[in-house]
Design a protein around this motif. Structure first.
Motif, PDB file in Angstrom:
ATOM      1  N   LYS A  45       0.831  -1.206   0.000  1.00 19.38           N
ATOM      2  CA  LYS A  45       0.000   0.000   0.000  1.00 19.38           C
ATOM      3  C   LYS A  45       0.867   1.259   0.000  1.00 19.38           C
ATOM      4  O   LYS A  45       0.603   2.225  -0.743  1.00 19.38           O
ATOM      5  CB  LYS A  45      -0.905  -0.024   1.243  1.00 19.38           C
ATOM      6  CG  LYS A  45      -2.085   0.891   1.131  1.00 19.38           C
ATOM      7  CD  LYS A  45      -3.044   0.727   2.299  1.00 19.38           C
ATOM      8  CE  LYS A  45      -3.643   2.091   2.576  1.00 19.38           C
ATOM      9  NZ  LYS A  45      -3.880   2.375   3.953  1.00 19.38           N
ATOM     10  N   LEU A  46       1.932   1.228   0.796  1.00 18.21           N
ATOM     11  CA  LEU A  46       2.849   2.380   0.839  1.00 18.21           C
ATOM     12  C   LEU A  46       3.470   2.612  -0.547  1.00 18.21           C
ATOM     13  O   LEU A  46       3.534   3.742  -1.033  1.00 18.21           O
ATOM     14  CB  LEU A  46       3.953   2.127   1.877  1.00 18.21           C
ATOM     15  CG  LEU A  46       5.011   3.213   2.023  1.00 18.21           C
ATOM     16  CD1 LEU A  46       4.399   4.485   2.637  1.00 18.21           C
ATOM     17  CD2 LEU A  46       6.189   2.740   2.881  1.00 18.21           C
ATOM     18  N   ALA A  47       3.917   1.522  -1.181  1.00 21.39           N
ATOM     19  CA  ALA A  47       4.550   1.652  -2.514  1.00 21.39           C
ATOM     20  C   ALA A  47       3.549   2.206  -3.530  1.00 21.39           C
ATOM     21  O   ALA A  47       3.886   3.083  -4.339  1.00 21.39           O
ATOM     22  CB  ALA A  47       5.091   0.299  -2.957  1.00 21.39           C
ATOM     23  N   LEU A  48       2.303   1.727  -3.484  1.00 25.43           N
ATOM     24  CA  LEU A  48       1.282   2.199  -4.438  1.00 25.43           C
ATOM     25  C   LEU A  48       0.988   3.688  -4.218  1.00 25.43           C
ATOM     26  O   LEU A  48       0.867   4.459  -5.168  1.00 25.43           O
ATOM     27  CB  LEU A  48      -0.009   1.392  -4.263  1.00 25.43           C
ATOM     28  CG  LEU A  48       0.008   0.009  -4.904  1.00 25.43           C
ATOM     29  CD1 LEU A  48      -1.176  -0.827  -4.414  1.00 25.43           C
ATOM     30  CD2 LEU A  48      -0.014   0.111  -6.426  1.00 25.43           C
ATOM     31  N   GLN A  49       0.907   4.062  -2.947  1.00 27.18           N
ATOM     32  CA  GLN A  49       0.651   5.478  -2.618  1.00 27.18           C
ATOM     33  C   GLN A  49       1.792   6.349  -3.138  1.00 27.18           C
ATOM     34  O   GLN A  49       1.571   7.422  -3.691  1.00 27.18           O
ATOM     35  CB  GLN A  49       0.602   5.617  -1.096  1.00 27.18           C
ATOM     36  CG  GLN A  49      -0.717   6.101  -0.567  1.00 27.18           C
ATOM     37  CD  GLN A  49      -0.672   6.161   0.960  1.00 27.18           C
ATOM     38  OE1 GLN A  49      -0.055   5.311   1.614  1.00 27.18           O
ATOM     39  NE2 GLN A  49      -1.316   7.140   1.522  1.00 27.18           N
ATOM     40  N   MET A  50       3.027   5.856  -2.970  1.00 23.46           N
ATOM     41  CA  MET A  50       4.193   6.639  -3.398  1.00 23.46           C
ATOM     42  C   MET A  50       4.247   6.741  -4.914  1.00 23.46           C
ATOM     43  O   MET A  50       4.545   7.803  -5.465  1.00 23.46           O
ATOM     44  CB  MET A  50       5.473   6.016  -2.847  1.00 23.46           C
ATOM     45  CG  MET A  50       5.663   6.251  -1.364  1.00 23.46           C
ATOM     46  SD  MET A  50       7.284   5.682  -0.859  1.00 23.46           S
ATOM     47  CE  MET A  50       7.406   6.366   0.795  1.00 23.46           C
ATOM     48  N   LEU A  51       3.955   5.636  -5.587  1.00 22.42           N
ATOM     49  CA  LEU A  51       3.922   5.677  -7.062  1.00 22.42           C
ATOM     50  C   LEU A  51       2.859   6.672  -7.525  1.00 22.42           C
ATOM     51  O   LEU A  51       3.109   7.518  -8.391  1.00 22.42           O
ATOM     52  CB  LEU A  51       3.626   4.274  -7.622  1.00 22.42           C
ATOM     53  CG  LEU A  51       3.330   4.210  -9.121  1.00 22.42           C
ATOM     54  CD1 LEU A  51       4.545   4.636  -9.951  1.00 22.42           C
ATOM     55  CD2 LEU A  51       2.902   2.802  -9.543  1.00 22.42           C
TER      56      LEU A  51
END
Ligand SMILES: C[S@@+](CC[C@H](N)C(=O)[O-])C[C@H]1O[C@@H](n2cnc3c(N)ncnc32)[C@H](O)[C@@H]1O
Length: 281
Positions: A45-51
């Motif tokens: 979820k963190l990676a998706l938010q950052m992308l």
């Protein structure tokens, strides 16, 4: 022609397509502190938010670089003191992402920038171009609005001004700092003023890793002797960046977009001290 179109398309979609592997490689990390409760769902979820943030805000660094920073902050136990410092935020895309990870690990984020873009280049700054003054300008209002929309603004303090004027007043211990400042003079001001506040084992990340001349600061015996009376710490990722799941085969081919990051750590050593016994006098 078709080949060029396919290559351009692949370049555009590759950051998203490679996300699962990046998450796996960067976050399959036994040193992540258990108290942060980072399950694979939360990591993804963190990676998706950052992308998504780097798509919503025009950003100079990749979400993969931000994830590499996140991994080191997640390794740092909550009992270790220190704020996170960002020097050079442009529109606040990297700031929004850093604020998300700061919120997860319970640290404040201090952001230093002129909010007027790059300064005038100094004549003895090897890479400063005289006509780039004001490039990468993101006003304080725009940055704050972007971080409010996409990050955790309650974690952030913004300190406006030229680094040579603001950084000498910094006095909080630093667990991690991220320097994305483009000019040699700016990098110099950041390292000279912030290194003394970096805690033992604290991390210094920089986007200035492509030009090996920039990286040389972290190996310069003269610099480290003059300012800190110590030996140089070195820099992981010199020239090509650390592995974040995207190839960059070396400087000066800008079609291969550099999307990585480099870092050093207080206490690491980049000092050559070996002399062959036969040659020693
Ligand atoms: C390349 S941009 C940062 C990009 C941003 N980190 C991102 O990922 O989108 C460089 C920033 O450094 C700031 N900067 C460079 N030298 C500076 C100096 N001497 N004092 C204050 N700000 C400076 C500029 O204002 C600009 O916002």
């Amino acid at each position: 022609m078709l080949e060029v179109g396919v290559t351009a398309w692949l370049r555009r979609v590759y950051p998203a397509l490679s996300l699962p592997l990046v998450v796996l490689f960067l976050f399959d990390d036994q040193r992540i502190h258990p108290s942060y409760g980072m399950t694979w769902t939360r990591k993804t979820k963190l990676a998706l938010q950052m992308l998504r943030n780097t798509r919503r805000i025009k950003t100079g660094t990749s979400y993969k670089a931000h994830l590499a920073i996140a991994a080191k902050l997640l390794e740092t136990p909550p009992s270790v003191r220190g704020v996170v410092v960002e020097c050079g935020c442009w529109n606040g895309g990297s700031t929004a992402n850093l604020s998300l990870i700061c919120d997860l690990v319970g640290r404040d984020l201090i952001v230093y920038d002129s909010f007027e873009g790059l300064p005038a280049g100094e004549p003895n700054d090897k890479y400063a171009s005289p006509d780039s003054q004001g490039t990468y300008r993101g006003s304080l209002d725009v940055v704050q609005e972007n971080v409010r929309r996409c990050g955790a603004i309650e974690r952030c303090q913004f300190r406006k001004g030229w680094f040579r004027d603001t950084l000498p007043h910094h006095d909080e211990p630093i667990a991690l700092c991220f320097l994305d400042v483009d000019y040699q003079a700016s990098l110099h001001d950041c390292v000279v003023n912030l290194w003394p506040h970096l805690i033992d084992d604290g991390h210094l990340f920089t986007d200035e890793y492509v030009h090996v001349d920039y990286c040389a600061l972290f190996f310069s015996e003269r610099f480290w002797k003059q300012y800190f009376d110590t030996t140089p710490p070195g820099l992981m990722g010199t020239g090509t960046g650390v592995g974040v799941g995207q190839y960059y085969l070396g400087p000066f081919d800008w079609r291969i977009n550099p999307t990585s990051i480099a870092y050093t750590r207080k206490g690491s050593s980049g000092w050559w001290d070996y002399v062959r016994e036969d040659d020693a006098t």
